[in-house]
Structure formats: C-alpha cells, structure tokens
Write a protein that holds these residues in place. Sequence first.
Motif, PDB file in Angstrom:
ATOM      1  N   ALA A 441     -77.012 -31.714 -45.433  1.00 29.80           N
ATOM      2  CA  ALA A 441     -76.300 -30.633 -44.757  1.00 29.80           C
ATOM      3  C   ALA A 441     -75.105 -30.153 -45.556  1.00 29.80           C
ATOM      4  O   ALA A 441     -74.625 -29.038 -45.359  1.00 29.80           O
ATOM      5  N   ASP A 442     -74.627 -30.986 -46.476  1.00 26.70           N
ATOM      6  CA  ASP A 442     -73.480 -30.618 -47.303  1.00 26.70           C
ATOM      7  C   ASP A 442     -73.507 -31.493 -48.544  1.00 26.70           C
ATOM      8  O   ASP A 442     -74.085 -32.582 -48.547  1.00 26.70           O
ATOM      9  N   TRP A 443     -72.879 -30.999 -49.623  1.00 32.88           N
ATOM     10  CA  TRP A 443     -72.790 -31.808 -50.833  1.00 32.88           C
ATOM     11  C   TRP A 443     -71.735 -32.895 -50.670  1.00 32.88           C
ATOM     12  O   TRP A 443     -71.920 -34.025 -51.118  1.00 32.88           O
ATOM     13  N   GLU A 444     -70.621 -32.574 -50.041  1.00 31.95           N
ATOM     14  CA  GLU A 444     -69.561 -33.555 -49.825  1.00 31.95           C
ATOM     15  C   GLU A 444     -69.996 -34.478 -48.693  1.00 31.95           C
ATOM     16  O   GLU A 444     -70.214 -34.044 -47.564  1.00 31.95           O
ATOM     17  N   THR A 445     -70.119 -35.775 -48.982  1.00 28.89           N
ATOM     18  CA  THR A 445     -70.647 -36.711 -47.991  1.00 28.89           C
ATOM     19  C   THR A 445     -69.591 -37.168 -46.990  1.00 28.89           C
ATOM     20  O   THR A 445     -69.937 -37.598 -45.886  1.00 28.89           O
ATOM     21  N   GLY A 446     -68.316 -37.122 -47.364  1.00 28.61           N
ATOM     22  CA  GLY A 446     -67.272 -37.608 -46.475  1.00 28.61           C
ATOM     23  C   GLY A 446     -67.248 -39.118 -46.345  1.00 28.61           C
ATOM     24  O   GLY A 446     -66.542 -39.671 -45.495  1.00 28.61           O
ATOM     25  N   ARG A 447     -68.005 -39.804 -47.183  1.00 35.03           N
ATOM     26  CA  ARG A 447     -68.078 -41.268 -47.103  1.00 35.03           C
ATOM     27  C   ARG A 447     -68.189 -41.833 -48.507  1.00 35.03           C
ATOM     28  O   ARG A 447     -68.884 -41.271 -49.355  1.00 35.03           O
ATOM     29  N   SER A 448     -67.512 -42.929 -48.755  1.00 26.98           N
ATOM     30  CA  SER A 448     -67.598 -43.574 -50.073  1.00 26.98           C
ATOM     31  C   SER A 448     -67.518 -45.079 -49.908  1.00 26.98           C
ATOM     32  O   SER A 448     -67.061 -45.598 -48.888  1.00 26.98           O
ATOM     33  N   VAL A 449     -67.994 -45.768 -50.931  1.00 25.58           N
ATOM     34  CA  VAL A 449     -67.906 -47.227 -50.970  1.00 25.58           C
ATOM     35  C   VAL A 449     -67.198 -47.638 -52.251  1.00 25.58           C
ATOM     36  O   VAL A 449     -67.239 -46.924 -53.264  1.00 25.58           O
ATOM     37  N   GLN A 450     -66.520 -48.760 -52.199  1.00 24.71           N
ATOM     38  CA  GLN A 450     -65.853 -49.313 -53.363  1.00 24.71           C
ATOM     39  C   GLN A 450     -66.756 -50.387 -53.960  1.00 24.71           C
ATOM     40  O   GLN A 450     -67.204 -51.307 -53.253  1.00 24.71           O
ATOM     41  N   LEU A 451     -67.079 -50.249 -55.232  1.00 23.63           N
ATOM     42  CA  LEU A 451     -67.923 -51.255 -55.876  1.00 23.63           C
ATOM     43  C   LEU A 451     -67.127 -52.515 -56.165  1.00 23.63           C
ATOM     44  O   LEU A 451     -65.966 -52.462 -56.593  1.00 23.63           O
ATOM     45  N   HIS A 452     -67.751 -53.660 -55.922  1.00 26.97           N
ATOM     46  CA  HIS A 452     -67.153 -54.949 -56.250  1.00 26.97           C
ATOM     47  C   HIS A 452     -68.005 -55.598 -57.325  1.00 26.97           C
ATOM     48  O   HIS A 452     -69.237 -55.632 -57.230  1.00 26.97           O
ATOM     49  N   PHE A 453     -67.355 -56.123 -58.333  1.00 26.95           N
ATOM     50  CA  PHE A 453     -68.077 -56.643 -59.494  1.00 26.95           C
ATOM     51  C   PHE A 453     -68.033 -58.159 -59.529  1.00 26.95           C
ATOM     52  O   PHE A 453     -67.038 -58.787 -59.134  1.00 26.95           O
ATOM     53  N   GLU A 454     -69.133 -58.742 -60.005  1.00 26.23           N
ATOM     54  CA  GLU A 454     -69.174 -60.179 -60.215  1.00 26.23           C
ATOM     55  C   GLU A 454     -68.368 -60.514 -61.467  1.00 26.23           C
ATOM     56  O   GLU A 454     -67.868 -59.640 -62.176  1.00 26.23           O
TER      57      GLU A 454
END
Length: 706
Positions: A441-454
């Motif tokens: 419905a839109d390009w901007e998702t309004g949601r993000s996640v922060q990647l955590h690295f091993e």
Amino acid sequence: MREFNEQPVFENGRAMPVFPFTDGKTGAAYDPETSAVVRFCVYVETDYDMDGDGKRDLVKAFVQVPRSAVMGHYKAPVVFEARPYCAGINADGYDHMKETAAGTYADFDLSRDLDHPAPARKPASEITAMEAALAADPADWYYPDRGNGGNMVYENIDNFNYYLVRGFAVVVSAGFGSKGSDGLEFVGSHYERDAFRAVVEWLHGDRQAFADRAGTAAIRADWCNGNVGMTGRSYAGTMPFAVASAGTKGLRTIVPVAGIADWYSQQNQQGAQRYWPEEMLNSFLSYYCSSRYSDDLTEEQRSRMDAFHHALSMEQLKTGTDYSPFWEDGNYTLHADRLNCSALIIHGLHDENVSTKQFEMMLRSFRKAGQTVKLILHQGYHMTPAMPDKGFGIRVNGAFYEDIVNRWFSHYLFGVENDAEDMPAVLVQSNLDQHVWEQAADWETGRSVQLHFEDAEASDDASGAAETEKTIETIDTDWDAAGICQENFDERMSLCSSNMNRRYITAPLEEACTIQGTVRVDFRAALAGGDPAGGYHAVNAHDADSLTFSLGTSSGQQDDLKLTVLLVDLANEPFPSIFAEDPQRNVIPTDVVRQGAFEIGGGLKPLDEVEFRTEEKNYSVITRAYIDLCNPESGYEPETAAAGIRLEKGEFHDYHVYLNAARYTAAPGHRLAVVIGTEDPVYCLIHKEYSVQIDRSTVSAEVPVL
C-alpha cells in the motif's frame, strides 16, 4: 486513395492497435504522400542564446503522428522521449578525454558565457504539419552517425511504434548540443531541462517552433490535444523528472524508467565516488552526447564547444567527490513543490548503473508534492521491461509491460476513465519467485528492526587479527593480500572476512523477513594508516584520463577515502538468486520462455517473453552503498555530503551509511550480514593505500521491514 480517418478505440481501458503503420526509414517503404504516419522535424525556439550569436537557440525534435490526427479527425496526445543519445553520439569519449586533458582552451565562464539576451524570431510564413512532412527529407531522422562509426541512428524511430498504431503521436529530441540543434549539452543543468521543457510547451501550444533550421517558417502542433507524457530509460528516464520539476504546463504524466533524481547521488554517494571510474566527469557525458560535432560547424563554433567542455571539467574538479553548488541544478528533488503531474516510476532492483536510491528520491518527491505516484520494481538490471530494440520483454504481474503503461497513458493523455490511478502503490517482482508479483500500500513501511550480530569472526588474514584493543578491527586496501578483484568482489566480501573487510552476521532467521526501503548501517571508525602527504600513494586503477583521475585529489583537501558497505543474505546451502554475468554487475542473462508472446499490433513483429536466469549460490548481495571516511556528517540527503573534514589517525567518528533502496525477502534459516570494507575494485577511480579501524561494538543496522 486511403481515407486515413481512424479514431482511437479503447477496450478494457487501453488504446487498441487500429491505426495503420508505415515504416519511417528511407527506401521504397516510405513515401510521405501515402505514409500512414506523418513524419517531420521541427526546431523549437528556447529562451537561451548559449551560442552567443544573437539568436535564440533552436532545439530539433523529430515528430511522428498518425495521419488521421494530422487530417483533423481527432487530436492526438504525445509520448515524448527526451534522450540526448538519440541524435547520435561521440563513441571516442574515453580517447577524447585523454587527448584533451592537457590541451589549451579559450576562457569560458559557466556562470557568464551561457546567458545572452536575444529577441524571439519573427517568422516570415507558416507551414502545416502535412506540408512539412511532404517536404521533409528522411535523412533528417535516419542517417549514419558520424560519431559512432557510421552506424545508423534508428532508435528514435522504432522504440515507440506500439503507441503510434494506437493513436498516440511520438516525439523525440536530443536537446541542446546535439546534431541539428543549437546550444551546448550541459549535463543535468536547467539549460538541458529547459530545452526539453520548450518542446512540451510547443506541443501544449505555448511556444514557437519552426519547420526549418533557419527559423523562418513557423509550425504549430495543432494536431495535438495538448497532453504530453514523457518516458524513456536512463538519461531518457531522468529528463521526465527534470522537466516535471519545473512545473511544466501540458506535461500530464511521466513514466521514468531507471531515471536519475539527483546527479550528485548518481556519480557519488555520501562523499565517495560511486559511478564507473572512466565516466566520473560530467564533461565526458556532455561530449559523448554532443552529436552537434557531426554538424557542419565553423572552427569558432567547434572551439567554443571544446572550451565549454574543458570549463565543465575544471568546475567539477573544484569540488572533488563532495557535494557543492556545482550539483544543485541536477538535484531535481529540491523542486518537489513544483511537481504538478502524476508519475509511474519503473526501476530494476539489480540496477548497478542508476542506483535504486534514485527511484526512492523521486517517489518521495511526488509524495511530498501530493501527486499521484506508483512504483513498479522488477528483478532486472538497467533495462526497460519491454525492449523493442532487443526483441524481448518480461511479464509484469501477468501482463505485457506496454499494456500497463498503455492504460496509464490512456487515462492521463486521452482522459479514459479506467481506474489507472487506483493501481497498487507498489508492485514488485519477488526475489524468491520471479513469477510472483507482490503489492504494498506504500513504500514507507513505518516499521523497522535492529539487527543483532553474533560474535565477530576471525580474519582469513592472520595479520589482520592482532589488535591491541578488544573491539577494534582494522581493514586496509591491499587487494592482492585479500585476493580480491572485480570478478570476485561480491563473493569474497560476502563469504569471508579479510584484510579488506569485516562481516557482522545475525543468528539464523526464525521466519521470513521482507526488507523494503533504505537500510541504515551505523558504526564508529577512524583512519588507522596511510600517507596523506604522499597522496596515499594513489594508483590509476582503470587507466582513466589524467583529469578524471585527479578528481579524488583535486579539491585540495583530504577526499575519497572510501568505505564500502553491503547487506548480504547468507545460507548454509546454495539457493537460487539473480546475478549479473559481467564484472561491472550491469548485465543479467535472460532466457526466452515464449517466442512472440507480446503483440505490438499494426503488423509489427511481436516481442519474445524472457525470464531472468538464476544461479545457486549460498550468498546474495541485497544492497550496497559507499561513504567517504572524510564525510562523517553525510546522510541520506545529497547536500549533507558538502562538509568534508581532515582526518587524524586514531580519531574516531560516527558514521551513518544509507544503503541503496531495496525490496528483498530473506528465507527462514538464512542469516543477514553487514559487510564493511574499503575499496570496491569495480567503482574505484583512485586506488589508495590506507587502513581503517572499526569499533565492532558500535556496528548496528536499522532495517525497514514489512
């Protein structure tokens, strides 16, 4: 004699191929007395006198109109391609740059020597479109290209036949500095924009044009309904956005394919060089597109063009790879408030020529302006989903690409109520299965996640492992030690750490993760080693001309110490993905799956349907970007890359790298990896010797997801 009284016919919201076609090339097949398509050239008067000859510069445009419209049976809208290449090229661009680097030129001031007042012409007579066509010489639009070994200039004739047989008129122009036109080809400038804007204004009835190069016989576009849609790929996908950003009357919609929204971000990225090394100076592209050299010029005219190109080089060299006022004319996003048309934006997610950031900047500009805008993203390279010159196309969500654009143009140019404006906001070809097209419905998702690295892995190179501080890792630019070259760069960077890169890897994904938008990677880094007084022992890695090679040092300050950042999908077992077959990452192989699948109509040859070839590897680069270590304050907006700093060894700075826009689904069990490296041998104008410290405890990534 045939009546030629066809009227446009629409079915399912699309214009149908009911108009006859006559080939426009020279020979027995083309007779202006009987041709179903009326063809002629016009010379549109602009507001400028770049030549300084006391007369307003004229821009040549090639016009093709169904004969029925010229005879007054209906008014035709126009599909307009503004493409500097279409009148011919100078194929000796690289050699020319080397030959002229040390030349002597007359003084040329870009801010003073291009604007001269000149009165509008007063035509002595007026001529109709049919009269112009009957008097036209086909050699005006189909001729040997003297700048390209005598190859025929033909693309401006055949690319849009699909629309001619459906009742649209087709107009193409190469703009200032091209064969048959006046002026100078000033890449990305308001001069270039306004040359094409003038053509739209003539079609809309707001500007004067002539049937002759001398500018004596006026000609009107009285066969046109005043509605213009611009389209084309690459340079021809850039000019629609440029002309739209001027608020041009009569421009109802644009369909830019792989177009540039900001020329700085095309050539550079966050202070670092991004584009192919040999083409980093705009003067190269300006010369390459200046087919006016193939006209019969006086020595004075030729010398003036040479002086202009040299001055353009000198002006760009002042700024190096940082943003400066030099780039403002080509940053069309600065004028989003002027946009007053709709847009259907097309881009390939594997396009390494024009970065995917460009479509996102364009999209955001139309959103900001409150205009209707849609987005179609395919898994291909720098291509149009229908390629008449190559004889193939891809299927877009089950339909022929041209049929989708046909609906769009039928609505905005013919006024057909077909709900084209209600198509999905985002239509994207899945990377997991190219037969599946997904909607958003839109390009901007309004949601993000922060990647955590091993925990970080050890380097393959033992010399890179011995660090005095626990969280500090050092990388350098020694290609040989890393075993890295153009051909294996992505693979080596993705699958192992080395003296040139470090990988930061997540745990296996518990469920599928769909990334949509711009990923931001944050970290702290410092210059660790190098010899600034010795220019970091710069090497001309790609045999560029001396002027282009000096770009990374010409600003007089520390510049272009590149970091390359990738986001990679990793798996324990190989999985199918789409990969480029050339070292420049620009060509993706295709396979024909159905011959003659896409009908053009009008007796024209259909296009074959192709699909992208996949390979099975245990990695896939999702997206990438570059940043200059000297530009820690740079961000997403190009103008933030204006302030470079002088680096001190061991002095850490915070960096925020905005990767090129992506849409990608990573499967469950796969891992995501952020890779931070130094130079990319594909896009490395100046190979320098330096090393960088990264504090791995600060590496993070913010990923927009559905």
